[in-house]
Design an enzyme around this catalytic site. Structure first.
Site, PDB file in Angstrom:
ATOM      1  N   HIS A 185       0.991  -1.642  -0.412  1.00 60.87           N
ATOM      2  CA  HIS A 185       0.246  -0.214   0.426  1.00 60.87           C
ATOM      3  C   HIS A 185       0.778   1.298   0.012  1.00 60.87           C
ATOM      4  CE1 HIS A 185      -3.724   2.743   1.482  1.00 60.87           C
ATOM      5  NE2 HIS A 185      -2.369   3.406   1.805  1.00 60.87           N
ATOM      6  N   GLU A 186       1.614   1.000   0.731  1.00 60.59           N
ATOM      7  CA  GLU A 186       2.975   2.412   1.045  1.00 60.59           C
ATOM      8  C   GLU A 186       3.261   2.347  -0.136  1.00 60.59           C
ATOM      9  OE1 GLU A 186       1.500   4.342   2.828  1.00 60.59           O
ATOM     10  OE2 GLU A 186       0.846   3.285   4.777  1.00 60.59           O
TER      11      GLU A 186
END
Ligand SMILES: *[C@@H]1O[C@H](CO)[C@@H](O)[C@H](O)[C@H]1NC(C)=O
Ligand SMILES: *[C@@H]1O[C@H](CO)[C@@H](O)[C@H](O)[C@H]1NC(C)=O
Ligand SMILES: *[C@@H]1O[C@H](CO)[C@@H](O)[C@H](O)[C@H]1NC(C)=O
Ligand SMILES: *[C@@H]1O[C@H](CO)[C@@H](O)[C@H](O)[C@H]1NC(C)=O
Ligand SMILES: *[C@@H]1O[C@H](CO)[C@@H](O)[C@H](O)[C@H]1NC(C)=O
Ligand SMILES: *[C@@H]1O[C@H](CO)[C@@H](O)[C@H](O)[C@H]1NC(C)=O
Length: 798
Positions: free
Chosen positions: A567-568
């Site tokens: 996600h990051e």
């Protein structure tokens, strides 16, 4: 020194976050501002047949795409162009080597200054304009620089943002009272959030810290004079931006001495001639970690009367703080109002040697989302010869920050490391939660490069839980290094390469800007129960901070939950691909900022999914909550996940994470339609390239006998490719509609549009059909939406 403006010199809350922790260690508040003017006049035209103007016709197939774009721009702008009103083609424009599409980025220039939200992106192939976005200011240019839009005529994005925040906070407060469950929001606020009266205090604090409108004493009004002081508006911004009340009080009570201490110098040390306007650097700015970059620009502010747009002269700042990296526009005319803020932080012809030792890692293999899905195994440095030609543990001495300022005595070009330090990623612990990383601890596996470290966290009492987690720093940094390199290589193979702005120290002479590997901090001490990623423009390192989660004993380590890491890292992907590598301001807030979150959830979920369909929740392991950290798991079942486009109107959907969840759910439904049609591949990694660089079709690509573009054969790999291609096609600051249209155009250019109806069917199922609409938009993404569940006429019988 004051800046004297002469002709010759003209040269990211949605997440109102307060970190709350009850573990040991320093307590720090991270907050994030994000708002800006709404551009009603901006448009995105994505169907080639719509792209016709008076004089412009398709040019021959082999025309220079930049020249085609230039003619197109001049045709569109026509008599809007003059001596004082022009444009420049940005240098980060590039041609995608797989699709052959040239992505051209254009910036508007008025009176020699950039219009910071005057963007065009033009997608060109074979002499044809496939689509374009345009948010140029269409009015007449102000006659001279000191002419400001009058304060009374324009809307105030910051004020409107704060009004919206009050509603949102009241809504959240009532649900806090009603709920006994802890709230967790990744990249936004931390868990557990307080309840009851504490919640009220917490929320009051959030509002207070984000909505400071104190007008600082006026040093120099710019009335009529050309004497524009950069310091007063910068202090005005810091008052709003700092999370610390102490800093605010200090600025207010020592205003004169802060002004006196701030020093400005001009950043003109370009080695080669540059057409960039020089920036000022301002040092000694309270609560920043590096000098602030400042330059004058225009920004477009909507007028109070519907449909009017004014140009406002602003100082544009790049402000690097401990937990934020802001790009802000503050009115240059007193009173200094903040007009837009983007937080770049979301909660990076020499012969190429082949490494002789391949590293191995004891890790949760790629595809396992977290420790509950399987056991650690020994995995190889499966570096991809296209994506990571020198492997994961080599980089040129010249690009190695640990040699900065020290002349290497080696005759070799590449330095080989035996630690988690390489061309794509610098991974290390960051227990102190500071910005320095070069000297932080990282595991050394010695000559054999066997990164095999124990991971057996024991149950302890709460006091010892942190210390226990830190015992496994070798294993956790190894995992973070492995996952981040795998994502680098995977995204590379789908087109996130050097020219499109990927994160590498050295670019092997393939274009783009280097010196921007991802700085990946494990067990970062600046927070708990969260993670974040800062994406500055191409050529500056991305910074990822992974936290421990004190949601269970032993503590859970976010570095071991691949979904959170992916996600990051996906913030870096979407920010660099949307609007071009050099513009990090294209997914700032509202729908575009929300999609910035949503793509990360969608890509992480697609990576973990298997041939047997299943629903998935985000962050369940780290948060120790079966339902995860979003409102709903991603699911085809409308009882389990009822989100549609209109869900964005609901209270609670002010923040980018809630908006992103709706977008990820829509993409999830769309992807399942493609999987139903094209099947599923167990590996998302394309086949390794042959020695001569040719990529074999294998069972991965459709037979194309060496011709481009390569088209992934299966539904899950195809949607992956379409989503990445669409990020390159969509305009700066896209909404859901533009991002949807870009995916449909991506399919048109990749497969000739064979999935037109399959894609529309998926979008329409979630309310994002062709007649979906939004009105009354606000500076943070609010508005009133209408769902459309119909498919286009052409698909009626589908
Ligand atoms: C690094 O490794 C490569 C490939 O094994 C080798 O050619 C090169 O000489 C090594 N560099 C140094 C400084 O040892
Ligand atoms: C926690 O456990 C350690 C070691 O077992 C012990 O020394 C310490 O007193 C305990 N602390 C508390 C608060 O129980
Ligand atoms: C990490 O690995 C190194 C090298 O094998 C070892 O010396 C060190 O003790 C390990 N650290 C921890 C905390 O186990
Ligand atoms: C998928 O489900 C089928 C039937 O339930 C089972 O035989 C198969 O092993 C499963 N495959 C995977 C990859 O789990
Ligand atoms: C959808 O989920 C609900 C609630 O879990 C369940 O009752 C229903 O059977 C599910 N529907 C389908 C089609 O699986
Ligand atoms: C690359 O090598 C493969 C296998 O040897 C061969 O079939 C192919 O034609 C080569 N491609 C080029 C462009 O030389």
């Amino acid at each position: 020194m004051r800046l004297l403006l002469t002709a010759s010199l003209v040269a990211g809350l949605a997440g109102s976050a307060v970190a709350h922790r009850d573990g040991p260690g320093p307590v720090r508040h991270r907050k994030s501002l994000g708002f800006g003017p709404v551009h009603k006049h901006a448009k995105y035209v994505s169907t080639p047949y719509q792209v016709v103007t008076n004089a412009f016709t398709r040019m021959s197939d082999d025309s220079d795409p930049i020249q085609v774009a230039r003619l197109f721009v001049e045709d569109i702008l026509g008599n809007q162009l003059s001596e004082s009103s022009s444009y420049k083609i940005r240098k980060d424009s590039y041609t995608d080597s797989n699709t052959g599409i040239t992505h051209v980025y254009v910036r508007q220039i008025i009176n020699g200054l950039e219009v910071s939200d005057g963007d065009m992106n033009i997608n060109v192939k074979d002499g044809l304009i496939l689509s374009y976005g345009n948010s140029f200011f269409a009015g007449s240019a102000p006659s001279h620089l000191s002419q400001f839009a009058l304060d009374d005529d324009v809307r105030h994005p910051h004020q409107e943002f704060c009004d919206g925040l009050i509603d949102e906070l009241e809504m959240r407060y009532s649900s806090f009272l009603a709920s006994e469950a802890d709230q967790v929001v990744m990249g936004d606020a931390a868990a557990p959030a307080p309840k009851g009266n504490k919640a009220m205090q917490h929320l009051t604090h959030v509002h207070h810290s984000n909505c400071r409108f104190q007008q600082l004493p006026l040093k120099m009004a710019a009335q009529g004079s050309q004497d524009l002081d950069v310091r007063a508006p910068l202090l005005q911004f810091m008052v709003a931006a700092t999370p610390s009340d102490a800093v605010v009080n200090d600025i207010l009570s020592n205003y004169e001495s802060h002004l006196a201490q701030m020093s400005e110098y001009v950043d003109v040390h370009h080695f080669a001639p540059s057409d960039e306007m020089p920036s000022l650097l301002v040092a000694n700015v309270p609560d920043t970690v590096n000098p602030v970059k400042a330059k004058l620009a225009y920004i477009q502010v909507p007028g109070k009367d519907e449909d009017s747009v004014h140009l406002s002269l602003v100082w544009k700042f790049e402000v690097e703080m401990q937990d934020n990296w802001y790009e802000a526009a503050v009115s240059a005319a007193a009173p200094h109002r903040i007009i837009s803020v983007v937080d770049w932080a979301s909660d990076a012809a020499v012969p190429i040697p082949t490494p002789d030792t391949t590293a191995t890692y004891n890790v949760f293999a790629f595809g396992l989302n977290d420790p509950e899905e399987g056991k650690r195994t020994i995995e190889k440095e499966s570096f991809d010869t296209l994506a990571s030609p020198v492997g994961w543990h080599s980089l040129p001495y010249a690009n190695d920050p640990s040699f900065q300022g020290v002349k290497s005595t080696s005759k070799d070009f590449y330095r080989n490391t035996t630690t988690t330090w390489g061309n794509n990623v610098f991974a290390q612990e960051n227990w102190e939660g500071q910005n320095a990383y070069v000297r932080n601890y990282r595991p050394d596996a010695g000559k054999s490069k066997v990164f095999d470290f124990p991971y057996k966290p024991k149950e302890t009492n709460k006091t010892d839980a942190l210390e226990e987690a830190q015992k496994y720093i070798n294993a956790t940094v190894t995992q973070l290094f492995y996952t981040t390199n795998m994502i680098h290589d995977l995204y590379y193979r789908y087109g996130f390469d050097e020219v499109s702005g990927n994160f590498q120290q050295y670019n092997f002479g393939r274009g783009g800007q280097g010196n921007d590997a991802v700085i990946a901090n494990a067990q970062d001490g600046s927070g708990y129960n969260n993670a974040n990623f800062m994406t500055p423009p191409d050529g500056q390192n991305g910074r990822m901070r992974m936290y421990l989660w004190n949601t269970a004993i032993p503590y859970r380590d976010g570095d071991f939950e691949a979904g959170i890491v992916i996600h990051e890292l996906s913030h870096g992907l979407s920010t660099r691909l949307t609007g071009g590598p050099a513009n990090s301001g294209c997914l700032p807030f509202g729908e575009s900022g929300g999609m910035g979150e949503g793509w990360g959830d969608f890509l992480a979920t697609t990576i973990r999914s298997t041939a047997n369909y299943s629903d998935y929740a985000m962050g369940s392991w780290a948060a120790n909550r079966v339902g995860g950290i979003r409102n709903y798991p991603y699911s085809l079942n409308e009882t389990i996940n009822p989100s549609t486009y209109k869900t964005l109107d609901k209270p609670g959907y002010f923040g980018v994470h809630a908006i992103g969840e709706v977008w990820a759910q829509i993409l999830w439904v769309v992807s399942q339609g493609l999987i139903e049609k094209h099947g599923f591949t167990d590996t998302l990694f394309p086949p390794a390239a042959l020695a001569n660089g040719t990529v074999p079709e294998g069972d991965f690509y459709r037979p194309a006998s060496g011709k481009k573009p390569l088209v992934p054969k299966h539904g899950n790999s195809l949607i992956f490719q379409l989503v990445l291609n669409a990020m390159k096609l969509q305009p700066c600051r896209p909404g859901f509609f533009e991002a949807r249209d870009a995916i449909i155009l991506a399919d048109q250019t990749l497969t000739g549009g064979e999935n037109f109806c399959t894609l529309w069917k998926g979008f329409s199922a979630k309310g994002l059909g062709p007649d979906a609409s939004v009105v009354l938009r606000t500076p943070w993404g609010g508005g009133v939406r209408t769902d459309d569940f119909e498919v286009p006429l052409a698909c009626d019988t589908y």
